[in-house]
Scaffold this motif. Structure first.
Motif, PDB file in Angstrom:
ATOM      1  N   ASN A 149      21.247  45.370  38.700  1.00  0.00           N
ATOM      2  CA  ASN A 149      22.605  45.317  38.177  1.00  0.00           C
ATOM      3  C   ASN A 149      22.710  44.029  37.360  1.00  0.00           C
ATOM      4  O   ASN A 149      22.925  42.952  37.919  1.00  0.00           O
ATOM      5  N   PRO A 150      22.539  44.099  36.028  1.00  0.00           N
ATOM      6  CA  PRO A 150      22.587  42.887  35.204  1.00  0.00           C
ATOM      7  C   PRO A 150      23.924  42.156  35.311  1.00  0.00           C
ATOM      8  O   PRO A 150      23.992  40.946  35.057  1.00  0.00           O
ATOM      9  N   ILE A 166      39.550  39.205  44.894  1.00  0.00           N
ATOM     10  CA  ILE A 166      38.905  40.461  44.539  1.00  0.00           C
ATOM     11  C   ILE A 166      37.381  40.306  44.513  1.00  0.00           C
ATOM     12  O   ILE A 166      36.858  39.394  43.871  1.00  0.00           O
ATOM     13  N   ARG A 167      36.695  41.206  45.200  1.00  0.00           N
ATOM     14  CA  ARG A 167      35.237  41.278  45.057  1.00  0.00           C
ATOM     15  C   ARG A 167      34.989  42.200  43.866  1.00  0.00           C
ATOM     16  O   ARG A 167      35.220  43.402  43.941  1.00  0.00           O
ATOM     17  N   SER A 168      34.557  41.629  42.760  1.00  0.00           N
ATOM     18  CA  SER A 168      34.370  42.383  41.527  1.00  0.00           C
ATOM     19  C   SER A 168      32.965  42.958  41.440  1.00  0.00           C
ATOM     20  O   SER A 168      32.017  42.410  41.997  1.00  0.00           O
ATOM     21  N   SER A 169      32.832  44.047  40.690  1.00  0.00           N
ATOM     22  CA  SER A 169      31.566  44.778  40.610  1.00  0.00           C
ATOM     23  C   SER A 169      30.549  44.120  39.686  1.00  0.00           C
ATOM     24  O   SER A 169      29.349  44.298  39.860  1.00  0.00           O
ATOM     25  N   ASN A 170      31.021  43.378  38.705  1.00  0.00           N
ATOM     26  CA  ASN A 170      30.118  42.768  37.733  1.00  0.00           C
ATOM     27  C   ASN A 170      30.856  41.674  36.971  1.00  0.00           C
ATOM     28  O   ASN A 170      32.052  41.427  37.226  1.00  0.00           O
ATOM     29  N   ALA A 195      33.112  50.561  34.828  1.00  0.00           N
ATOM     30  CA  ALA A 195      31.753  51.090  34.997  1.00  0.00           C
ATOM     31  C   ALA A 195      30.828  49.940  35.344  1.00  0.00           C
ATOM     32  O   ALA A 195      31.015  48.816  34.859  1.00  0.00           O
ATOM     33  N   SER A 196      29.868  50.199  36.195  1.00  0.00           N
ATOM     34  CA  SER A 196      28.793  49.242  36.442  1.00  0.00           C
ATOM     35  C   SER A 196      27.516  49.831  35.877  1.00  0.00           C
ATOM     36  O   SER A 196      27.203  51.001  36.109  1.00  0.00           O
ATOM     37  N   ASP A 197      26.803  49.006  35.127  1.00  0.00           N
ATOM     38  CA  ASP A 197      25.589  49.449  34.436  1.00  0.00           C
ATOM     39  C   ASP A 197      24.352  48.942  35.173  1.00  0.00           C
ATOM     40  O   ASP A 197      24.338  47.804  35.654  1.00  0.00           O
ATOM     41  N   PHE A 198      23.322  49.758  35.187  1.00  0.00           N
ATOM     42  CA  PHE A 198      22.089  49.412  35.886  1.00  0.00           C
ATOM     43  C   PHE A 198      20.880  49.687  34.997  1.00  0.00           C
ATOM     44  O   PHE A 198      20.931  50.548  34.124  1.00  0.00           O
TER      45      PHE A 198
END
Length: 339
Positions: free
Chosen positions: A93-94, A167-171, A231-234
């Motif tokens: 997860n960049p 907040i625990r953010s995704s990226n 969106a989370s990009d991988f």
């Protein structure tokens, strides 16, 4: 008169030789590290099918050994693990290293992507020409994404409610959005998120739907906002030294499994499974799906607009025409009906 027969015989001989060459390839092990539990949906819909396909296509000369659950290193370190050869391949997860991959971060922009399967194919196709430079110290395999929303201790319907929350953010892009709205970001990886919520270190989390259940986070949050927030990009990446030592036949097997077709396949299989978690939570006792009105959704989209300007500027700084690149990504998404 004998020419057709002789031509056929030569062709068969060449094919036979190719098969023997493949069969005689020196066996190699591909150490594939990721940070999800082995029971996670992506393990079943992505990692394991890919590994089996590689082994079959290489006639067993490439054996894939999966190392889940941060066995070889922390989630945020997986890109460097592939670069340094700690693992031969990693799932990254960049966005866990905000600012390091500014071009790739375009896929994280809020409300940009609506469908994970075609969205993954679009992101992968768009990013390939940038990967050679931005991720040059590894071999890029493919990119994909998932889509998620807020899961929280109290209902969240409007951007103004986020002010003052933890907040625990995704990226990195999602974290920048939360900062813009006046929230405090809690920087923990997915495996550490439940603990942060249970201890009150975080009030809410941005996460895909089914992983809320598979990570046990449904024990800590009871409200789930019904919007396509982020969106989370991988990326799947390989150690260059490992790849370079493969035979020509083995390289072809890996190349055939590091393409846009696999990006779309993994993106759809995992992304659709994640989206299906909404129905599970809707039926679960004590959980509430928080519906938003069109007007409330418009507020969110308007609040996110500065992030698009910031991304264009960050791309410009690394020598990419940000405005043009973003237009190209939007076009790719639209062509694949992913927006």
């Amino acid at each position: 008169m004998n020419l057709p027969f002789r031509t056929t015989a030569i062709a068969l001989s060449l094919l036979s030789a190719l098969g023997v060459a493949m069969a005689q390839d020196k066996p190699v092990e591909l150490k594939f590290a990721h940070w999800l539990p082995p029971t996670h949906s992506l393990s079943k819909t992505g990692f394991e099918p890919w590994a089996k396909s590689v082994e079959a296509a290489s006639k067993g000369s490439i054996k894939v050994a999966l190392f889940p659950a941060q066995q070889l290193g922390k989630a945020a370190d997986h890109y460097d693990m592939a670069r340094d050869g700690i693992a031969d391949m990693t799932w990254v997860n960049p966005g866990y290293q905000a600012g390091r991959f500014p071009v790739f971060a375009a896929g994280e922009l809020p409300f940009l992507v609506g469908k994970p399967g075609p969205g993954s194919a679009a992101l992968d196709a768009w990013y390939r020409k940038y990967a050679a430079n931005e991720m040059k110290d590894v071999k890029f395999c493919f990119a994909h994404l998932h889509i998620g929303t807020f899961h929280s201790r109290k209902p969240i319907t409007e951007p103004s409610q986020v002010k003052g929350m933890k907040i625990r953010s995704s990226n990195g892009t999602n974290a920048a959005f939360m900062t813009l709205l006046g929230a405090t970001n809690v920087q923990v990886s997915a495996p550490e998120a439940r603990d942060a919520l249970e201890k009150g270190v975080a009030d809410a989390i941005s996460f895909p739907w089914d992983s809320i259940v598979s990570f046990g986070i449904d024990k800590a949050v009871k409200f789930h906002s019904d919007m396509r927030l982020y969106a989370s990009d991988f990326v799947w990446v390989l150690n260059r030294g490992w790849y370079d030592k493969l035979s020509a036949g083995q390289k072809k097997v890996i190349d055939d499994h590091c393409n846009n077709e696999w990006a779309a396949k993994v993106g759809a299989a995992w992304g659709d499974f994640e989206d299906g978690g909404q129905a599970k939570l809707e039926k679960a006792a004590g959980h509430t799906i928080v519906k938003l009105t069109p007007a409330q959704l418009d507020q969110w989209k308007k609040a996110a607009e500065p992030l698009y300007t910031q991304w264009v500027q960050s791309a410009d700084k690394v020598g990419v025409n940000g405005k043009q690149a973003l237009e190209e990504l939007r076009k790719e998404l639209a062509n694949r009906k992913a927006d």
